[in-house]
Motif scaffolding. Sequence first.
Motif, PDB file in Angstrom:
ATOM      1  N   SER A 565      -2.839  -6.738  -3.323  1.00 56.73           N
ATOM      2  CA  SER A 565      -1.550  -7.014  -3.960  1.00 56.73           C
ATOM      3  C   SER A 565      -1.762  -7.693  -5.306  1.00 56.73           C
ATOM      4  CB  SER A 565      -0.685  -7.912  -3.071  1.00 56.73           C
ATOM      5  OG  SER A 565      -0.488  -7.300  -1.820  1.00 56.73           O
ATOM      6  N   ARG A 566      -2.807  -8.500  -5.404  1.00 57.44           N
ATOM      7  CA  ARG A 566      -3.085  -9.201  -6.670  1.00 57.44           C
ATOM      8  C   ARG A 566      -3.967  -8.404  -7.611  1.00 57.44           C
ATOM      9  NH1 ARG A 566      -2.549 -15.235  -6.977  1.00 57.44           N
ATOM     10  NH2 ARG A 566      -0.683 -15.378  -5.724  1.00 57.44           N
ATOM     11  N   PRO A 626       7.636  -0.483  -0.922  1.00 56.80           N
ATOM     12  CA  PRO A 626       7.844  -1.090  -2.240  1.00 56.80           C
ATOM     13  C   PRO A 626       9.254  -1.606  -2.471  1.00 56.80           C
ATOM     14  CG  PRO A 626       7.656   1.305  -2.419  1.00 56.80           C
ATOM     15  CD  PRO A 626       7.357   0.958  -1.001  1.00 56.80           C
ATOM     16  N   GLU A 627      10.225  -1.135  -1.667  1.00 57.11           N
ATOM     17  CA  GLU A 627      11.608  -1.558  -1.941  1.00 57.11           C
ATOM     18  C   GLU A 627      12.071  -2.699  -1.047  1.00 57.11           C
ATOM     19  OE1 GLU A 627      14.033   1.927  -1.587  1.00 57.11           O
ATOM     20  OE2 GLU A 627      13.216   2.804  -3.436  1.00 57.11           O
ATOM     21  N   ALA A 631       8.932 -10.218   0.236  1.00 54.89           N
ATOM     22  CA  ALA A 631       7.649  -9.914  -0.409  1.00 54.89           C
ATOM     23  C   ALA A 631       6.708  -9.305   0.611  1.00 54.89           C
ATOM     24  CB  ALA A 631       7.043 -11.192  -0.980  1.00 54.89           C
ATOM     25  N   ARG A 632       6.344  -8.053   0.432  1.00 54.22           N
ATOM     26  CA  ARG A 632       5.420  -7.398   1.366  1.00 54.22           C
ATOM     27  C   ARG A 632       4.131  -7.035   0.631  1.00 54.22           C
ATOM     28  NH1 ARG A 632       7.826  -3.310   5.716  1.00 54.22           N
ATOM     29  NH2 ARG A 632       6.029  -4.191   6.790  1.00 54.22           N
ATOM     30  N   PRO A 633       3.025  -6.985   1.370  1.00 52.97           N
ATOM     31  CA  PRO A 633       1.755  -6.614   0.737  1.00 52.97           C
ATOM     32  C   PRO A 633       1.831  -5.219   0.117  1.00 52.97           C
ATOM     33  CG  PRO A 633       1.395  -7.531   2.923  1.00 52.97           C
ATOM     34  CD  PRO A 633       2.867  -7.328   2.791  1.00 52.97           C
ATOM     35  N   ASP A 634       0.910  -4.975  -0.779  1.00 50.41           N
ATOM     36  CA  ASP A 634       0.834  -3.679  -1.458  1.00 50.41           C
ATOM     37  C   ASP A 634       0.881  -2.532  -0.445  1.00 50.41           C
ATOM     38  OD1 ASP A 634       0.297  -1.983  -3.723  1.00 50.41           O
ATOM     39  OD2 ASP A 634      -1.689  -1.701  -2.838  1.00 50.41           O
ATOM     40  N   ALA A 635       0.121  -2.654   0.617  1.00 50.63           N
ATOM     41  CA  ALA A 635       0.164  -1.679   1.713  1.00 50.63           C
ATOM     42  C   ALA A 635      -0.511  -2.328   2.908  1.00 50.63           C
ATOM     43  CB  ALA A 635      -0.560  -0.395   1.335  1.00 50.63           C
ATOM     44  N   GLU A 636      -0.192  -1.831   4.103  1.00 58.50           N
ATOM     45  CA  GLU A 636      -0.782  -2.411   5.323  1.00 58.50           C
ATOM     46  C   GLU A 636      -1.296  -1.307   6.232  1.00 58.50           C
ATOM     47  OE1 GLU A 636       1.513  -6.289   6.539  1.00 58.50           O
ATOM     48  OE2 GLU A 636       2.956  -4.711   6.112  1.00 58.50           O
ATOM     49  N   PHE A 679       9.450   4.585   1.445  1.00 60.67           N
ATOM     50  CA  PHE A 679       8.152   4.096   1.920  1.00 60.67           C
ATOM     51  C   PHE A 679       7.087   5.062   1.398  1.00 60.67           C
ATOM     52  CE2 PHE A 679      10.964   1.976   4.766  1.00 60.67           C
ATOM     53  CZ  PHE A 679      10.296   0.870   5.264  1.00 60.67           C
ATOM     54  N   GLU A 680       5.864   4.575   1.338  1.00 57.68           N
ATOM     55  CA  GLU A 680       4.785   5.491   0.956  1.00 57.68           C
ATOM     56  C   GLU A 680       3.694   5.425   2.021  1.00 57.68           C
ATOM     57  OE1 GLU A 680       3.007   6.546  -3.211  1.00 57.68           O
ATOM     58  OE2 GLU A 680       1.851   4.884  -2.379  1.00 57.68           O
TER      59      GLU A 680
END
Length: 784
Positions: A565-566, A626-627, A631-636, A679-680
């Motif tokens: 995410s960072r 992403p929407e 705050a959610r991580p970049d992907a899980e 979602f992706e």
Amino acid sequence: MTARDDAGTPQPTPTTEDAVGAVLARLAPQEKASLLDGSDFWHTQGLPEHGVPAVMVTDGPHGLRKQPTDGDHLGLGGSVPATCFPPAAGLASSWDVELVERVGTALGEECRAEGVAVLLGPGVNMKRTPLCGRSFEYFSEDPVLAGDLAAALVRGVQSQGVGTSLKHFAANNQETHRMSVSAEVDERTLREVYLTAFERVVRDAQPWTVMCSYNRINGTYASQDPWLLTDVLRGEWGFEGLVVSDWGAVDDRPLGVAAGLDLEMPSSSGASEAKVLAAVREGRLSQDDVDRAARRVLELVARSQPGLADPRPYDAAAHHALAREAAQRSAVLLKNEPVSSHGGDPLLPLQLPGSGVVAVVGEMARTPRYQGAGSSQVVPTRLDDALTALRDGIGDRASVTFAAGYPLEGSPSAGASAADLGAEAVDAARAADVVLLFLGLPGSYESEGFDREHLDLPAEQLALLDALLEVSDSVVVVLSNGSAVRLHPWADRVPALLEGWLLGQAGGSAVADLLLGAVSPSGRLAETLPQRLEDTPAFGAGFPGEGGVVRYGEGVFIGYRWYDSRRLPVSFPFGHGLTYAAFLYEELDVEVVGSGASAGLRVGVRVTNTGRVAAAEVVQVYVADPEASVARPDAELKAFARVELEPGQSRTVSFELDARALSYWSPVQRRWVVEGGAFEVRVGASSRDVRLREAVQVTGEDLTPPVAVEAEISTWLDHPVAGPALRSVLERAGGGFLGMLDDPDHGAMFRAIPLVRMARFPGFPATEAELEGIAAEANTPSRP
Ligand code: BGC
């Protein structure tokens, strides 16, 4: 096993629910209270006069540590020989559910042969910081990976009629002040990160026991937390077994009994029994609570009887072979780049014949580091070292030389001068065509009971590496370490790098198998390897805490959730690992199934081995949201599968993801929610090696929050009923307030004011009571 009363008369052991109920009904209050305490370090309390034997519980998790006598629990005393499988840090890198279940079955067989009722493991705490002294005993920084692998281990052990103890419940993510520190964690983070692995194991595999941790969570000791031990564990997840304390984790025993801590271990020598009886007498603890805990102890004893009554010897040679297979699948090939002096080929697998002289350097090749220290330390049935295995495997196809390279505690080189050993190794490297350099953390660097202070390898090992790289461009580094070490920047200068973690008693031969190409590496990182300690999520005030408190300020962002995410550079990302083959991903197909709270995804992808040797790919499915309004991580990571493929072979791999894979824990609603939107789905070979991605639209739940006069005006305006109603009130009054709220420059400031405060401003056109009326109307569910 038949218990006998004082006169030596055999009593039938209760093995059915009815028999347990009958025994419980016969017990005096003191006898019931006594069952809530162990009888020594490793046994429950027996009541021979009622046919209740004492049963043995013992460590765990990656091998049996049965101490022959009363023993200690700190790894100081010896234990009977048992197969030492790779500890969790290694095993988790296999990402291989089927293999882990077989390892579990073997562990169960060994327990059964030794008359052990419960194996104390697996440990599924999250790797919040790589400094945790016990990282080697935990699986991952990801709860889905840790949970699914640990569930497989539990299924395997329990298939043998032997119980497990899922530990350390919960938020035991460091060793510093582990017996008292309070982990301060918000509920969303607990649910999404720290409890999920436990939840998956409980729901999927029903471990016979859960072991509560030493620490406090938000101020309350885990050993006396009714929310944790009863509401969540039993009420929400449906746990049916017994909760045991970690050894010495009890603070206030009566509070613990009431909270759902059934069994205290080891024995408190009668102290707790007296406290429990006094608490019942004084009305501070109900007899029902005591009965419930006593019943669970009797049930545990009952379910272990068939296994204990039928001990069977196990096949030590077969278990060693399984330990070797597990180690082969657990090592991770991080890097294997072409080398010009080798005709532009990678160094691995070693070309034989053709490698000329192979220099094996590093004491750890001769004296393996294969498990961690503390309560999990096993006395192995055999121990393979890589040096012997390499010599045997290479035979006369090349000549093998050896230099210890650095001194190592507990080895033949201990006490030798690092400079002399280093010089000898440089000579060996200079004369060799390939150097296999074994580096790693000495045993004293990582253990239960304390945390590490840095991520570095010992200075003399790094100096040796530098010196060897001066004289050879063909250095393969093999690492032995229970937790992440700093590879930056030296890994850039090394053409081939195998992360061996700790690989158990057959690790030496497994590493030789991989280096020589008898088997293609297939492990994948179950934890990110960061570049620097300063980049890690809990660095600074977040670890190890201050004043007895450690704040999990990074929230859900641990491991790759943090680094990715960072967009931080890392040495190697989560999920990374090479093989001697290559894989092609094609035809990703994602289908949304259902909607709202029962939405899910069906994912399919075709994978082909495009290499020249058989190998296994680990297909990883990540979901990005992403929407999300939180705050959610970049992907899980939400699913994974290890697929073995022959050269040229393809397979379509399918995954079913349920609503949980799309959900987050809503801190407002205090439940899992599926929030609709885009979602992706990302499918690939690591969190950063995404091969295919597909965006989908998910219809979520209706998450409209109820409005109250205390809510901010923006919440009102966004509400489908309350919004228009408020607007019309404001419009009727001339629109001054409305203009202010809709003002493009400053409106945001006014919209952030709670409506009830605005209503008290002079000239506001509605009273508090009128607004309450609108809210009540808006919150009433509309009739069909
Ligand atoms: C450890 C547990 C272990 C127990 C019994 C404790 O110190 O934290 O993991 O099972 O001792 O040895």
